[in-house]
Enzyme design. Sequence first.
Site, short mmCIF file in Angstrom:
data_model
loop_
_atom_site.label_atom_id
_atom_site.label_comp_id
_atom_site.label_asym_id
_atom_site.label_seq_id
_atom_site.Cartn_x
_atom_site.Cartn_y
_atom_site.Cartn_z
CD GLU A 162 7.24 0.81 -1.53
OE1 GLU A 162 8.17 0.64 -0.74
OE2 GLU A 162 6.11 1.17 -1.20
CD GLU B 75 2.97 -2.36 -0.99
OE1 GLU B 75 3.22 -1.83 0.12
OE2 GLU B 75 3.84 -2.93 -1.67
C1 GAL Z 1 6.03 -1.08 1.30
C2 GAL Z 1 6.57 -2.31 0.61
C3 GAL Z 1 5.90 -3.56 1.15
C4 GAL Z 1 5.90 -3.54 2.65
C5 GAL Z 1 5.24 -2.27 3.14
C6 GAL Z 1 5.20 -2.12 4.64
O1 GAL Z 1 6.88 -0.02 1.16
O2 GAL Z 1 6.38 -2.24 -0.77
O3 GAL Z 1 6.55 -4.68 0.66
O4 GAL Z 1 7.20 -3.61 3.09
O5 GAL Z 1 5.95 -1.17 2.68
O6 GAL Z 1 4.53 -3.17 5.20
#
Ligand code: GAL
Length: 761
Positions: free
Chosen positions: A127, A195
């Site tokens: 990110e 994600e």
């Molecule tokens: C995203 C990040 C993950 C985790 C998630 C929140 O932005 O890439 O590693 O932190 O947020 O759980």
Amino acid sequence: MWPDLIKKSKEGGLDAIETYVFWNAHEPVRRQYDFTGNLDLIKFIKTVQDAGLYVVLRIGPYVCAEWNYGGLPVWLHNLPGCKIRTANDVFMNEMKNFTTMIVDMAKKEKLFASQGGPIIMAQIENEYGDVEWWYGDAGKAYRDWCANFAESLDVGVPWIMCQQNDAPDPMINTCNGFYCDQFTPRPNYPKMWTENWTGWFKSWGGSDPFRTAEDLAFAVAKFFQFGGTFQNYYMYHGGTNFGRTAAGYITTSYDYNAPLDEYGTLNQPKWGHLKQLHETLKSMEYTLTHGNITTADLGNYVSTTVYATEESSSCFLGNSNYKLDANITFRGTQYTVPAWSVSILPDCKIEVYNTAKVNTQTTVKVKRPNKAEDEPESLQWTWRPENIDETKILGKGEVVVNHLMEQKEAANDDSDYLWYMTSLDLKKDDPSWSKNITLRINGTGCILHAYVNGEHIGSDNAARNFERNVTLNYGRNIISLLSVTTGFSNYGGGYDLQPAGILGPIVLIGQNGDETVIKDLSAHKWSYKVGLHGLTNKLFSSEKATKWSSENLPVNTMMTWYKTTFKAPLGTDPVVVDLQGLGKGDAWVNGHSIGRYWPSYLAKTDGCSDACDYRGKYESKKCTSKCGEPTQRWYHVPRSFMRDDDENTLILFEEFGGNPSLVNFQTITVGSVCANSYEKNTLELACQGRPISAIKFASFGNPQGTCGSFKKGTCDGANALSIIEKECIGKEKCSINISKDKFDTTNCGDNVKRLAVEAVC
Ligand code: GAL
């Protein structure tokens, strides 16, 4: 736990396991590596491979992940000239060294798909696009360097850079979020979602996150309706932040409300509802991957999408209206698509799946007392005090400097605990001398315990402006401040520079007549000591022969060590220790850290909701529960940490003061299972390894209410209970075909019917 977790992931319909690589765990000290035990990355990848799944390797090596310091080793912070996550030779050299090592390890074992192995994609950074602005031009240069460097590693599989819409070719920019259907990849790149947040993480003082199965499935179905090609759940299993792995103020539990819960058991109906979605999507694999896409917008947030090949087509009917159900005529047939849902028609005719209709069982878990603990009702405790006399009374440290040091600089990441100590000679004629003297400390938001001349004068959970009246002596006074971190921050532009510890100023404020006199102690001689006596001397190791006393067990006493033995609970159900009554500290079972505990930190009292509507956009504060309760009361003790027959040891270091008399071990098991499934489905009921003992409720028709409070509706077939009893009682699993031929529906008319069941395990 790995093989079991992987097996359940595969059964849930996953094809690949996505994992981060945690640099600070693998290189805790510069150029000293650890890939042993749970850190055996190669073994993990091979275990996934053996189960027949692919791997997406998100090396980072910055990973965020609510993990201490975002996964970067704190020694980087202290490396001369090092600037983190930017175009800085020192940092890039370290990142290169670690990343190259990981890639070489995987290559050596032929683990990349290009070598016949399971790794189909790799990720560099994490990110970075969200924070790149913070680093200015150097950020852009770093982004380009990351891409070139990754490419140079020649892994033979694509590299991804998530949340990086300016990712240089051929890096694939991917999306992270609760919804990614509106994400636009760069031209000629696939639409990928690294994600999909299945719930959310928890902070100390925060309530319990909950994302419904309906909404999660809706997000996935919409993504594939609108051209998605790859979707990964974050987390599918979140687990536990053992040891000191959690980032600042993140709880030890990292359950995440994921499809596999903290203990690795199925979180139902989420797991099962997604499993059915995966089956449905996979049944359309050919059309989805070869078809031409045509989407029609019917207005009111309703749309239809057809994936057509010459041989066959598959269709999605989507309704993103969060209030209104949609009645639509599609290719001559009438369909009702409930609000905030997607219907999937693999043959463009029959609705096989709708994201809002959950036909999977809901599993209600219960905690049971430790049956192996047959003797006394409560555990027998011994104790010993943490030896803090040297620090709180004598002010003796290891390093002395004339200023206040940032905690990472003074303690690296060797301990949560850092003492700041100074002595102060006060003469009678000192202008700051008065009866009312205040000690004021400006902190950075860490925990603080303050002592003056050996007396505890106060503590603060998150000290920024700490003020207490103090009694000082003429002559020598010792001020000892214990600063405690709960992990370092993990996110944001320049997150690594967020200070920890006490940066000051630290002042004494006296009253001289009408005049206020401020004496700044910040540039005094400060003496530092990292860690606590008991931690350095490994009191938590059960093998350690140390004296523990069974007399006069102290309660509500700061800085106390407690020890007890217990028998491992029988069976294979997950084990938790209930730490209700304790304040804050660290816990170990047989020398294994089960993490930081802090049951005295109550979750905020507002913002929770009893009812949770899956309709409408999810965000992390929606549908939370457990307001006002301990943020985390139960702590996971993996069975692999326990001995079966022998005596097990639990050791607690209690920092704030608490009472261990209520501590007990419990197992987590399935108490009951419920369902509320639509006709023309097959309902599977299972107590996860135990037989179904009774059916508390069954009704076919239009039953009302939810699990635990079902009621019969206006129409109810008379034979539902007896059918379910016959098919399910005494069995570990039963499968019921929900059809109106089987169930009596005399008074129900033509309405769509549901079968509601509550079974006791
Ligand atoms: C995203 C990040 C993950 C985790 C998630 C929140 O932005 O890439 O590693 O932190 O947020 O759980």
